[in-house]
Design a protein around this motif. Structure first.
Motif, PDB file in Angstrom:
ATOM      1  N   LEU A 230     -50.509 -37.430  74.081  1.00 46.65           N
ATOM      2  CA  LEU A 230     -49.513 -38.340  73.501  1.00 46.65           C
ATOM      3  C   LEU A 230     -48.643 -37.619  72.477  1.00 46.65           C
ATOM      4  CD1 LEU A 230     -51.666 -41.580  73.149  1.00 46.65           C
ATOM      5  CD2 LEU A 230     -50.068 -40.977  74.982  1.00 46.65           C
ATOM      6  N   ALA A 231     -49.233 -36.744  71.686  1.00 46.41           N
ATOM      7  CA  ALA A 231     -48.467 -35.986  70.700  1.00 46.41           C
ATOM      8  C   ALA A 231     -47.486 -35.020  71.363  1.00 46.41           C
ATOM      9  CB  ALA A 231     -49.411 -35.228  69.771  1.00 46.41           C
ATOM     10  N   MET A 232     -47.807 -34.532  72.540  1.00 43.48           N
ATOM     11  CA  MET A 232     -46.944 -33.577  73.231  1.00 43.48           C
ATOM     12  C   MET A 232     -45.654 -34.220  73.754  1.00 43.48           C
ATOM     13  SD  MET A 232     -48.014 -30.453  73.125  1.00 43.48           S
ATOM     14  CE  MET A 232     -48.264 -30.834  71.413  1.00 43.48           C
ATOM     15  N   ILE A 233     -45.561 -35.533  73.653  1.00 39.94           N
ATOM     16  CA  ILE A 233     -44.303 -36.202  74.012  1.00 39.94           C
ATOM     17  C   ILE A 233     -43.213 -35.813  73.015  1.00 39.94           C
ATOM     18  CG2 ILE A 233     -43.163 -38.459  74.201  1.00 39.94           C
ATOM     19  CD1 ILE A 233     -45.865 -39.523  75.306  1.00 39.94           C
ATOM     20  N   ALA A 234     -43.565 -35.610  71.762  1.00 45.19           N
ATOM     21  CA  ALA A 234     -42.575 -35.256  70.735  1.00 45.19           C
ATOM     22  C   ALA A 234     -41.834 -33.952  71.061  1.00 45.19           C
ATOM     23  CB  ALA A 234     -43.228 -35.194  69.361  1.00 45.19           C
ATOM     24  N   PRO A 235     -42.530 -32.843  71.392  1.00 45.00           N
ATOM     25  CA  PRO A 235     -41.765 -31.640  71.734  1.00 45.00           C
ATOM     26  C   PRO A 235     -40.957 -31.791  73.026  1.00 45.00           C
ATOM     27  CG  PRO A 235     -44.133 -31.177  71.774  1.00 45.00           C
ATOM     28  CD  PRO A 235     -43.957 -32.555  71.262  1.00 45.00           C
ATOM     29  N   VAL A 236     -41.429 -32.619  73.954  1.00 47.26           N
ATOM     30  CA  VAL A 236     -40.643 -32.874  75.171  1.00 47.26           C
ATOM     31  C   VAL A 236     -39.317 -33.526  74.780  1.00 47.26           C
ATOM     32  CG1 VAL A 236     -40.530 -34.225  77.308  1.00 47.26           C
ATOM     33  CG2 VAL A 236     -42.622 -32.986  76.725  1.00 47.26           C
ATOM     34  N   LEU A 237     -39.392 -34.530  73.919  1.00 46.04           N
ATOM     35  CA  LEU A 237     -38.171 -35.206  73.468  1.00 46.04           C
ATOM     36  C   LEU A 237     -37.275 -34.254  72.680  1.00 46.04           C
ATOM     37  CD1 LEU A 237     -39.650 -38.667  72.440  1.00 46.04           C
ATOM     38  CD2 LEU A 237     -38.167 -38.172  74.408  1.00 46.04           C
ATOM     39  N   LEU A 238     -37.878 -33.366  71.906  1.00 48.01           N
ATOM     40  CA  LEU A 238     -37.102 -32.393  71.143  1.00 48.01           C
ATOM     41  C   LEU A 238     -36.318 -31.467  72.070  1.00 48.01           C
ATOM     42  CD1 LEU A 238     -36.419 -31.195  68.332  1.00 48.01           C
ATOM     43  CD2 LEU A 238     -38.360 -29.660  68.667  1.00 48.01           C
ATOM     44  N   LEU A 239     -36.987 -30.936  73.088  1.00 52.14           N
ATOM     45  CA  LEU A 239     -36.277 -30.060  74.036  1.00 52.14           C
ATOM     46  C   LEU A 239     -35.222 -30.826  74.810  1.00 52.14           C
ATOM     47  CD1 LEU A 239     -38.985 -27.674  75.550  1.00 52.14           C
ATOM     48  CD2 LEU A 239     -37.507 -27.338  73.577  1.00 52.14           C
ATOM     49  N   ALA A 240     -35.518 -32.052  75.179  1.00 56.33           N
ATOM     50  CA  ALA A 240     -34.567 -32.859  75.954  1.00 56.33           C
ATOM     51  C   ALA A 240     -33.338 -33.230  75.137  1.00 56.33           C
ATOM     52  CB  ALA A 240     -35.248 -34.117  76.469  1.00 56.33           C
ATOM     53  N   SER A 241     -33.493 -33.327  73.822  1.00 54.46           N
ATOM     54  CA  SER A 241     -32.375 -33.736  72.956  1.00 54.46           C
ATOM     55  C   SER A 241     -31.345 -32.633  72.745  1.00 54.46           C
ATOM     56  CB  SER A 241     -32.911 -34.182  71.600  1.00 54.46           C
ATOM     57  OG  SER A 241     -33.387 -33.058  70.876  1.00 54.46           O
ATOM     58  N   ASN A 242     -31.670 -31.424  73.123  1.00 62.28           N
ATOM     59  CA  ASN A 242     -30.815 -30.245  72.915  1.00 62.28           C
ATOM     60  C   ASN A 242     -30.632 -29.887  71.449  1.00 62.28           C
ATOM     61  OD1 ASN A 242     -30.353 -29.448  75.576  1.00 62.28           O
ATOM     62  ND2 ASN A 242     -28.783 -31.027  75.821  1.00 62.28           N
ATOM     63  N   LEU A 243     -31.474 -30.424  70.567  1.00 64.63           N
ATOM     64  CA  LEU A 243     -31.443 -29.988  69.171  1.00 64.63           C
ATOM     65  C   LEU A 243     -31.915 -28.550  69.076  1.00 64.63           C
ATOM     66  CD1 LEU A 243     -32.835 -33.126  67.312  1.00 64.63           C
ATOM     67  CD2 LEU A 243     -30.483 -32.289  67.336  1.00 64.63           C
ATOM     68  N   VAL A 244     -32.771 -28.178  69.998  1.00 61.66           N
ATOM     69  CA  VAL A 244     -33.228 -26.803  70.126  1.00 61.66           C
ATOM     70  C   VAL A 244     -32.725 -26.328  71.485  1.00 61.66           C
ATOM     71  CG1 VAL A 244     -35.243 -25.302  70.268  1.00 61.66           C
ATOM     72  CG2 VAL A 244     -35.298 -27.311  68.788  1.00 61.66           C
ATOM     73  N   ALA A 245     -31.863 -25.340  71.480  1.00 61.75           N
ATOM     74  CA  ALA A 245     -31.278 -24.862  72.732  1.00 61.75           C
ATOM     75  C   ALA A 245     -32.275 -23.964  73.460  1.00 61.75           C
ATOM     76  CB  ALA A 245     -29.986 -24.112  72.464  1.00 61.75           C
ATOM     77  N   VAL A 246     -32.746 -24.420  74.606  1.00 59.99           N
ATOM     78  CA  VAL A 246     -33.662 -23.619  75.421  1.00 59.99           C
ATOM     79  C   VAL A 246     -33.239 -23.714  76.881  1.00 59.99           C
ATOM     80  CG1 VAL A 246     -35.639 -23.892  73.883  1.00 59.99           C
ATOM     81  CG2 VAL A 246     -35.308 -25.509  75.731  1.00 59.99           C
ATOM     82  N   GLU A 247     -33.569 -22.700  77.586  1.00 58.61           N
ATOM     83  CA  GLU A 247     -33.373 -22.704  79.031  1.00 58.61           C
ATOM     84  C   GLU A 247     -34.700 -23.110  79.675  1.00 58.61           C
ATOM     85  OE1 GLU A 247     -30.434 -22.173  80.526  1.00 58.61           O
ATOM     86  OE2 GLU A 247     -29.535 -21.961  78.540  1.00 58.61           O
ATOM     87  N   VAL A 248     -34.816 -22.883  80.949  1.00 62.65           N
ATOM     88  CA  VAL A 248     -36.033 -23.263  81.667  1.00 62.65           C
ATOM     89  C   VAL A 248     -37.254 -22.521  81.116  1.00 62.65           C
ATOM     90  CG1 VAL A 248     -35.901 -21.593  83.561  1.00 62.65           C
ATOM     91  CG2 VAL A 248     -36.919 -23.849  83.948  1.00 62.65           C
ATOM     92  N   PHE A 249     -37.050 -21.337  80.553  1.00 59.30           N
ATOM     93  CA  PHE A 249     -38.172 -20.592  79.985  1.00 59.30           C
ATOM     94  C   PHE A 249     -38.834 -21.372  78.847  1.00 59.30           C
ATOM     95  CE2 PHE A 249     -40.029 -17.438  77.071  1.00 59.30           C
ATOM     96  CZ  PHE A 249     -40.964 -16.888  77.938  1.00 59.30           C
ATOM     97  N   GLY A 250     -38.039 -22.023  78.018  1.00 55.34           N
ATOM     98  CA  GLY A 250     -38.580 -22.838  76.932  1.00 55.34           C
ATOM     99  C   GLY A 250     -39.423 -23.981  77.465  1.00 55.34           C
ATOM    100  N   TRP A 251     -38.959 -24.595  78.543  1.00 54.40           N
ATOM    101  CA  TRP A 251     -39.726 -25.665  79.180  1.00 54.40           C
ATOM    102  C   TRP A 251     -41.013 -25.121  79.790  1.00 54.40           C
ATOM    103  CZ3 TRP A 251     -38.956 -30.825  78.917  1.00 54.40           C
ATOM    104  CH2 TRP A 251     -37.739 -31.266  78.411  1.00 54.40           C
TER     105      TRP A 251
END
Length: 123
Positions: free
Chosen positions: A76-97
């Protein structure tokens, strides 16, 4: 000894069918989600994490499985970093995912291994 038998009979991990429905399929969905666009990946991962987290918490209550007490809240806590990556507040490519996916799946395996070695299968 008898208590362990009763707990094991209630454990969803003891059944291939429930184990697959509760954890294997959602974990496979997380891996497959790496190959779809970010909005769909986000939805897939959130649903999978909610599903697995809820299944762990329910299984912990149902049979007292030690690692489920920790992996449920972890998922359940791991939903937060998923939302963070999805929001583009942190720019990552597929490697970040990919790194996040490894952290999610590898972290849950680490929690399983360490908690059950420290406190036993059922607590």
């Amino acid at each position: 000894m008898a208590n362990d038998t009763i707990q094991a009979s209630k454990d969803w991990l003891g059944s291939t069918r429930t184990h697959a429905l509760a954890w294997w399929i959602p974990q496979a969905a997380i891996v497959a989600g790496l190959f779809v666009p970010v909005p769909l990946r986000t939805a897939i991962w959130i649903v999978a994490l909610l599903w697995m987290g809820t299944a762990c918490i329910l299984n912990a209550r149902r049979c007292g499985r030690t690692h489920c007490r920790y992996t449920g809240p972890y998922y359940l806590a791991m939903i937060a970093p998923v939302l963070l990556l999805a929001s583009n507040l942190v720019a990552v490519e597929v490697f970040g995912w990919l790194v996040l996916g490894v952290l999610i799946l590898g972290g849950s395996k680490f929690l399983w291994w360490t908690t059950e070695r420290a406190w036993g299968k059922f607590s």
